[in-house]
Design a protein around this motif. Structure first.
Motif, mmCIF file in Angstrom:
data_model
loop_
_atom_site.group_PDB
_atom_site.id
_atom_site.type_symbol
_atom_site.label_atom_id
_atom_site.label_comp_id
_atom_site.label_asym_id
_atom_site.label_seq_id
_atom_site.Cartn_x
_atom_site.Cartn_y
_atom_site.Cartn_z
ATOM 1 N N ALA A 194 0.829 -1.204 0.000
ATOM 2 C CA ALA A 194 0.000 0.000 0.000
ATOM 3 C C ALA A 194 0.865 1.256 0.000
ATOM 4 C CB ALA A 194 -0.927 -0.006 1.210
ATOM 5 N N SER A 195 1.947 1.241 0.752
ATOM 6 C CA SER A 195 2.831 2.403 0.794
ATOM 7 C C SER A 195 3.550 2.604 -0.527
ATOM 8 C CB SER A 195 3.849 2.240 1.927
ATOM 9 O OG SER A 195 3.209 2.228 3.183
ATOM 10 N N VAL A 196 3.989 1.515 -1.134
ATOM 11 C CA VAL A 196 4.650 1.617 -2.443
ATOM 12 C C VAL A 196 3.685 2.156 -3.485
ATOM 13 C CG1 VAL A 196 5.673 0.276 -4.320
ATOM 14 C CG2 VAL A 196 6.373 -0.153 -1.955
ATOM 15 N N GLY A 197 2.450 1.680 -3.458
ATOM 16 C CA GLY A 197 1.457 2.173 -4.410
ATOM 17 C C GLY A 197 1.194 3.660 -4.240
ATOM 18 N N LEU A 198 1.103 4.111 -3.003
ATOM 19 C CA LEU A 198 0.876 5.536 -2.741
ATOM 20 C C LEU A 198 2.091 6.355 -3.159
ATOM 21 C CD1 LEU A 198 -1.575 7.004 -1.474
ATOM 22 C CD2 LEU A 198 -0.280 7.109 0.657
ATOM 23 N N TRP A 199 3.270 5.801 -2.933
ATOM 24 C CA TRP A 199 4.496 6.484 -3.346
ATOM 25 C C TRP A 199 4.532 6.675 -4.866
ATOM 26 C CZ3 TRP A 199 8.330 9.130 -1.165
ATOM 27 C CH2 TRP A 199 9.485 9.351 -1.911
ATOM 28 N N SER A 267 -9.933 11.659 1.442
ATOM 29 C CA SER A 267 -9.119 12.741 1.996
ATOM 30 C C SER A 267 -7.874 12.220 2.693
ATOM 31 C CB SER A 267 -9.943 13.579 2.984
ATOM 32 O OG SER A 267 -10.943 14.306 2.320
ATOM 33 N N ALA A 268 -7.998 11.091 3.400
ATOM 34 C CA ALA A 268 -6.849 10.566 4.140
ATOM 35 C C ALA A 268 -5.689 10.194 3.207
ATOM 36 C CB ALA A 268 -7.266 9.376 4.987
ATOM 37 N N PRO A 269 -5.907 9.382 2.168
ATOM 38 C CA PRO A 269 -4.782 9.094 1.272
ATOM 39 C C PRO A 269 -4.303 10.317 0.503
ATOM 40 C CG PRO A 269 -6.795 8.115 0.426
ATOM 41 C CD PRO A 269 -7.091 8.574 1.806
ATOM 42 N N CYS A 479 0.114 10.764 18.843
ATOM 43 C CA CYS A 479 -1.164 10.171 18.473
ATOM 44 C C CYS A 479 -1.676 9.258 19.590
ATOM 45 C CB CYS A 479 -1.037 9.379 17.174
ATOM 46 S SG CYS A 479 0.268 8.121 17.220
ATOM 47 N N GLU A 480 -2.952 8.902 19.473
ATOM 48 C CA GLU A 480 -3.515 7.945 20.416
ATOM 49 C C GLU A 480 -3.057 6.535 20.093
ATOM 50 O OE1 GLU A 480 -7.759 10.100 21.379
ATOM 51 O OE2 GLU A 480 -7.476 9.154 19.431
ATOM 52 N N MET A 481 -3.050 6.212 18.817
ATOM 53 C CA MET A 481 -2.664 4.890 18.338
ATOM 54 C C MET A 481 -2.392 4.999 16.857
ATOM 55 S SD MET A 481 -5.312 3.989 16.277
ATOM 56 C CE MET A 481 -6.834 4.820 15.862
ATOM 57 N N THR A 482 -1.850 3.950 16.256
ATOM 58 C CA THR A 482 -1.781 3.859 14.804
ATOM 59 C C THR A 482 -2.195 2.458 14.379
ATOM 60 O OG1 THR A 482 0.510 3.063 14.594
ATOM 61 C CG2 THR A 482 0.180 5.446 14.767
ATOM 62 N N LEU A 483 -2.674 2.379 13.142
ATOM 63 C CA LEU A 483 -3.035 1.121 12.503
ATOM 64 C C LEU A 483 -2.474 1.164 11.074
ATOM 65 C CD1 LEU A 483 -6.687 0.849 13.849
ATOM 66 C CD2 LEU A 483 -4.778 -0.642 14.471
ATOM 67 N N PRO A 484 -2.537 0.066 10.320
ATOM 68 C CA PRO A 484 -1.909 0.052 8.999
ATOM 69 C C PRO A 484 -2.233 1.243 8.083
ATOM 70 C CG PRO A 484 -2.448 -2.172 9.604
ATOM 71 C CD PRO A 484 -2.975 -1.295 10.714
ATOM 72 N N PRO A 485 -3.465 1.791 8.062
ATOM 73 C CA PRO A 485 -3.689 2.943 7.189
ATOM 74 C C PRO A 485 -2.838 4.166 7.528
ATOM 75 C CG PRO A 485 -5.786 1.946 7.803
ATOM 76 C CD PRO A 485 -4.723 1.298 8.650
ATOM 77 N N TRP A 486 -2.242 4.181 8.717
ATOM 78 C CA TRP A 486 -1.408 5.308 9.121
ATOM 79 C C TRP A 486 0.021 5.206 8.603
ATOM 80 C CZ3 TRP A 486 -2.598 8.968 13.378
ATOM 81 C CH2 TRP A 486 -3.928 8.910 13.796
ATOM 82 N N VAL A 487 0.410 4.081 8.040
ATOM 83 C CA VAL A 487 1.819 3.849 7.700
ATOM 84 C C VAL A 487 2.436 4.967 6.864
ATOM 85 C CG1 VAL A 487 3.375 2.335 6.414
ATOM 86 C CG2 VAL A 487 1.717 1.353 7.999
ATOM 87 N N PRO A 488 1.764 5.523 5.826
ATOM 88 C CA PRO A 488 2.419 6.573 5.032
ATOM 89 C C PRO A 488 2.858 7.783 5.858
ATOM 90 C CG PRO A 488 0.500 5.731 3.870
ATOM 91 C CD PRO A 488 0.465 5.133 5.239
ATOM 92 N N LEU A 489 2.182 8.039 6.979
ATOM 93 C CA LEU A 489 2.543 9.207 7.785
ATOM 94 C C LEU A 489 3.925 9.061 8.403
ATOM 95 C CD1 LEU A 489 -0.828 9.888 9.657
ATOM 96 C CD2 LEU A 489 -0.112 10.607 7.380
ATOM 97 N N PHE A 490 4.361 7.828 8.617
ATOM 98 C CA PHE A 490 5.658 7.597 9.231
ATOM 99 C C PHE A 490 6.798 8.114 8.352
ATOM 100 C CE2 PHE A 490 2.993 4.975 11.750
ATOM 101 C CZ PHE A 490 3.658 4.624 12.915
ATOM 102 N N SER A 491 6.552 8.241 7.059
ATOM 103 C CA SER A 491 7.600 8.731 6.158
ATOM 104 C C SER A 491 7.819 10.234 6.291
ATOM 105 C CB SER A 491 7.232 8.405 4.705
ATOM 106 O OG SER A 491 7.197 7.022 4.485
ATOM 107 N N THR A 492 6.816 10.932 6.819
ATOM 108 C CA THR A 492 6.885 12.390 6.905
ATOM 109 C C THR A 492 7.529 12.859 8.197
ATOM 110 O OG1 THR A 492 4.854 12.528 5.601
ATOM 111 C CG2 THR A 492 5.486 14.497 6.807
ATOM 112 N N VAL A 493 7.390 12.085 9.261
ATOM 113 C CA VAL A 493 7.782 12.544 10.589
ATOM 114 C C VAL A 493 9.152 12.012 10.986
ATOM 115 C CG1 VAL A 493 5.367 12.704 11.242
ATOM 116 C CG2 VAL A 493 6.607 10.607 11.753
#
Length: 550
Positions: A194-199, A267-269, A479-493
């Motif tokens: 999913a992250s590669v596809g978004l990239w 909006s999220a992606p 954050c309160e928590m993360t789940l797999p849909p949050w993974v792309p955010l890890f690349s920014t921070v």
């Protein structure tokens, strides 16, 4: 503004049967009544069925209390079996089954759920009459409970992981307590896909000046409409929709079928894409994944070399690793298929029920169906009526409870037990059990060191993916928590601080995979930390220091 619940808002210890924990990691916000009837109890039933297959002495139940999800483990009825006999049978079952869990997931359990998930994405429910759709409703409920049962089986991978980590620590006493967990990273998952596809979508944006301008100037909610105005924009939207057909069956939490998915509202992606666009090629998820692979292989080579002259220890090391190596794929992929796609296709079915009720004037809009209970929904399909006032009342109740911080536990905690599964689940995954003591220094927050390293930077509090667009390069995500849909955010921070979770939580795993310092299980991070504070995050020691306040 949120407030802490008073003693009268939730039942006191003498009013609760058993001991209940708020599942903030998966459900930090109130859950709709219909999900409370359909998703939450089937979770407990499915987990209990799976635990019974392993001869576990504990069952699990889940329920809503003031719209928040609480879960409890409780002793099963042993019948004629003695506690000693049950425990012996349980230990033998774990010995036989735990090493096989990862392989069974890959080759039997996951394949068993894929056909139903595929059907749920495309089935035409509009052709069914009311009797047929109510019968399908019961089939859908049975299907989600079956998937929770599969989930309950794979939970036992935690024991394999815990056993390997403990053995590694005993052998090598590493300075970095997360070193053993780094040996379990760098395995392919659907989150990587999913992250590669978004990239790749972000690179398409950068190749088109017209599309890039839209992403740079507009908020995520306005991007799709703006892209419809140009040929280049329409071409990009075609690629985006193809991506969402594969990876858009998800929202930023689990359990609540009322949550809108990425496919419905992207909006999220799109916000994640805005973050990716600002990144150079060094942040390519494929490169980050390869770094995790390289780190795992480096650690493995070193460990096996150190054990080369001790064949018995090496053999045990290899056997424990073979069982534990599935932890990351099982953790990420079950969340993709069961927690996300499984909930999304159930939502798609329920929306058809909502459409029928809205067309008949029972409710105002199809989304209002989530404010009904199961028996009310069935009665409304059969008999009609007017449920609008009920919907308005429950929406108001949910909004009121959303402003309350519920107590983390209810009831009197039982004494610690020897069950290796419960220990791994509660402590290493959920971060419960031995709670982190608050620091006496108001500028220091204690937590669990989940991913090593130290970073200083500005804090950005993100409670949902809807807020993700405010993240800037170099921020520390709180954050309160993360789940797999949050993974792309890890690349920014540059680091992550989470209220919930232990060293095997999703947040911890992804932070290690991405090489980001992380502190989880702080309990109070999102409460005490405000946007713009300068933080130092020490992911090795599990400490967050507030260096300055805006």
């Amino acid at each position: 503004m949120t407030v802490t619940a008073s003693e009268t808002d939730f039942p006191g210890p003498d009013e609760v049967v058993g001991f209940w924990s708020w599942d903030k990691m998966h459900a930090p916000r109130p859950i709709s009544p219909l999900a409370g009837d359909l998703v939450v109890p089937t979770l407990g039933a499915g987990f209990t069925e799976a635990q019974g297959e392993f001869a576990a002495p504990l069952a699990m139940q889940a329920k809503l209390i003031n719209y928040y999800m609480y879960a409890s483990f409780y002793p099963v009825d042993l019948g004629d079996e003695t506690e000693e006999d049950r425990w012996a049978r349980y230990m033998e079952s774990l010995k036989q089954m735990v090493p096989k869990v990862g392989d069974l997931w890959q080759n039997e359990w996951k394949p068993s759920i894929l056909p139903t998930l595929a059907k749920g994405k495309t089935a035409d429910y509009t052709t069914l009459n009311d009797d047929e759709i109510l019968a399908t409703f019961e089939e859908q409920i049975a299907g989600i409970q079956y998937r929770w049962m599969i989930h309950g089986r794979i939970n036992f991978i935690l024991i394999a992981t815990s056993d390997f980590v403990d053995y590694y620590a005993a052998l090598f006493t590493p300075e970095d307590p997360t070193e053993a967990y780094q040996l379990l990273q760098g395995f392919h998952t659907r989150s990587v896909d999913a992250s590669v596809g978004l990239w790749k979508l972000s690179r398409l944006v950068k190749e088109s000046p017209a599309v890039l301008k839209v992403f740079e100037q507009l908020e995520p909610k306005a991007i799709v409409d703006a892209l419809e105005d140009s040929a280049e924009g329409k071409a990009f939207l075609k690629e985006l929709r193809s991506y969402l057909d594969e990876y858009g069956w998800r929202s930023d939490a689990v359990y609540d079928i009322a949550d809108i998915t990425w496919r419905e509202e992207p909006s999220a992606p799109l916000g994640a894409l805005q973050g990716y666009i600002a990144l150079g090629d060094h942040a390519n998820p494929e490169l980050l994944f390869q770094k995790a692979v390289d780190r795992r292989e480096e650690l493995m080579k070193t460990a096996r070399a150190r054990l080369a002259d001790e064949p018995d220890k090496l053999q045990k090391f290899d056997a424990l690793f073979e069982a534990a190596k599935y932890n990351l794929p099982v953790t990420e992929d079950h969340a993709f298929y069961i927690d996300q796609v499984g909930i999304a296709i159930f939502r798609r079915f329920v929306l058809e029920l909502g459409r029928r009720l809205a067309d008949r004037g029972v409710i105002e809009s199809q989304d209002d169906v989530f404010m009904l209970h199961k028996d009310e929904l069935i009665d409304a399909i059969r008999s009609g009526g007017d449920r609008k006032a009920t919907v308005v009342q429950r929406k108001a109740e949910m909004a009121a409870w959303a402003k309350v911080v519920p107590p983390p536990v209810l009831g009197i905690p039982p004494p610690p037990g020897p069950d290796p599964f419960v220990g791994a689940l509660l402590v290493k995954l959920l971060g419960l059990g031995d709670q982190v003591e608050p620091n006496r220094d108001p500028d220091v927050i204690n937590g669990v060191g989940a991913s090593p390293g130290t970073v200083q930077g500005p804090a950005r509090v993100v409670r949902s993916l809807a807020e993700a667009s405010k993240l800037q390069l170099g921020d520390i995500m709180v954050c309160e928590m993360t789940l797999p849909p949050w993974v792309p955010l890890f690349s920014t921070v540059t680091a992550v601080v989470a209220d919930t979770g232990g060293v095997l939580s999703h947040c911890a795993i992804v932070a290690r995979e991405m090489g980001l310092p992380a502190v989880v299980g702080t309990q109070v991070g999102t409460v005490l930390i405000k946007d713009g504070m300068i933080l130092t995050v020490d992911g090795t020691k599990g400490i967050v220091r507030i260096d300055s306040r805006p």
